[in-house]
Design an enzyme around this catalytic site. Sequence first.
Site, PDB file in Angstrom:
ATOM      1  N   PRO A  89      24.293 -61.034  -9.401  1.00 58.47           N
ATOM      2  CA  PRO A  89      22.843 -60.818  -9.329  1.00 58.47           C
ATOM      3  C   PRO A  89      22.076 -62.081  -8.933  1.00 58.47           C
ATOM      4  O   PRO A  89      20.908 -62.005  -8.564  1.00 58.47           O
ATOM      5  CB  PRO A  89      22.473 -60.373 -10.750  1.00 58.47           C
ATOM      6  CG  PRO A  89      23.735 -59.893 -11.364  1.00 58.47           C
ATOM      7  CD  PRO A  89      24.817 -60.709 -10.744  1.00 58.47           C
ATOM      8  N   GLU A 116      31.114 -61.767 -18.908  1.00 54.93           N
ATOM      9  CA  GLU A 116      29.870 -62.538 -18.838  1.00 54.93           C
ATOM     10  C   GLU A 116      29.802 -63.445 -17.618  1.00 54.93           C
ATOM     11  O   GLU A 116      28.890 -64.249 -17.490  1.00 54.93           O
ATOM     12  CB  GLU A 116      29.711 -63.381 -20.118  1.00 54.93           C
ATOM     13  CG  GLU A 116      29.431 -62.548 -21.356  1.00 54.93           C
ATOM     14  CD  GLU A 116      28.197 -61.682 -21.198  1.00 54.93           C
ATOM     15  OE1 GLU A 116      27.133 -62.210 -20.821  1.00 54.93           O
ATOM     16  OE2 GLU A 116      28.298 -60.467 -21.450  1.00 54.93           O
ATOM     17  N   ARG A 154      30.245 -50.403   9.333  1.00 53.92           N
ATOM     18  CA  ARG A 154      29.485 -49.588  10.281  1.00 53.92           C
ATOM     19  C   ARG A 154      29.057 -50.389  11.506  1.00 53.92           C
ATOM     20  O   ARG A 154      28.729 -49.816  12.537  1.00 53.92           O
ATOM     21  CB  ARG A 154      28.245 -49.010   9.593  1.00 53.92           C
ATOM     22  CG  ARG A 154      28.552 -47.975   8.526  1.00 53.92           C
ATOM     23  CD  ARG A 154      27.270 -47.514   7.830  1.00 53.92           C
ATOM     24  NE  ARG A 154      26.375 -46.847   8.759  1.00 53.92           N
ATOM     25  CZ  ARG A 154      26.436 -45.555   9.087  1.00 53.92           C
ATOM     26  NH1 ARG A 154      27.379 -44.800   8.561  1.00 53.92           N
ATOM     27  NH2 ARG A 154      25.571 -45.029   9.929  1.00 53.92           N
ATOM     28  N   ASP A 169      20.353 -46.009  12.543  1.00 55.84           N
ATOM     29  CA  ASP A 169      20.263 -46.125  11.087  1.00 55.84           C
ATOM     30  C   ASP A 169      18.941 -46.756  10.667  1.00 55.84           C
ATOM     31  O   ASP A 169      18.344 -47.535  11.409  1.00 55.84           O
ATOM     32  CB  ASP A 169      21.380 -47.023  10.542  1.00 55.84           C
ATOM     33  CG  ASP A 169      22.711 -46.308  10.495  1.00 55.84           C
ATOM     34  OD1 ASP A 169      22.722 -45.072  10.591  1.00 55.84           O
ATOM     35  OD2 ASP A 169      23.739 -46.992  10.364  1.00 55.84           O
TER      36      ASP A 169
END
Length: 246
Positions: A89, A116, A154, A169
């Site tokens: 993150p 963690e 892709r 797209d």
Amino acid sequence: MDYYVLTLFPDMVGEGLRTSIIGRALEEGILSLTTVNIRDYTTSRHGKTDDYPYGGGAGMVMQAQPIYDAYRSVRDRLDYDPRVVYLTPQGRVFNQEMAREFALSPGIVFLCGHYEGVDERVLEEIVTDEVSIGDFVLTGGELPAMCMIDAISRQIPGVLHNGESAEDDSFGDGLLEFPQYSRPEVWNGRAVPSILLSGDHAKVDAWRREQSLIRTAERRPDLLEKAAVSPKERAMLNAYFQKKSS
């Protein structure tokens, strides 16, 4: 493109990607996928890959040694230094531009963390890119890695059998994709826009461009700041929203 995924759950990654378009590309040899079980490289008699964090705190931290040895098992068979992506993150948020950039690499190693986190020292030693798929926390890096592999693949020639699909797209040209329709012509009292039945490809393309602009302005106006939008198109959007608000 060769993908290598360092993970504690190789079956999760392998089974998730060997289906649909990505699975077909793997079967055709356009892509290759190697999952590396980090547990196979631990020196612990009990197969442990984690331990308590120095300094205290809740949870466990993945140890540097098994991760590094798992990485070396990949690096030692290659004649180049691969990009190594750690899913976290705390990383740069993944987007379509990054997917196109990563698709230029001959191979990518994905490191999937758990618990963690991962001992910072091995990250400093091997990781080239820290990437996030959004501002939320998951139990591990496997799902983000699979998302990235799907999006990157892709962009690789031959993965999509229809060469225009990737271009159309959402985010392909910086805008959201236009609305799509299929048979029947009328469903539940809702008809397909008549312009799509006209057979006039120039008018259809113009309508789709207009719809992409409108949809982006309504749902993701932040994208318009970077997209290539002409003064005429901006005037169209202003007129559209003035009419809508009146």
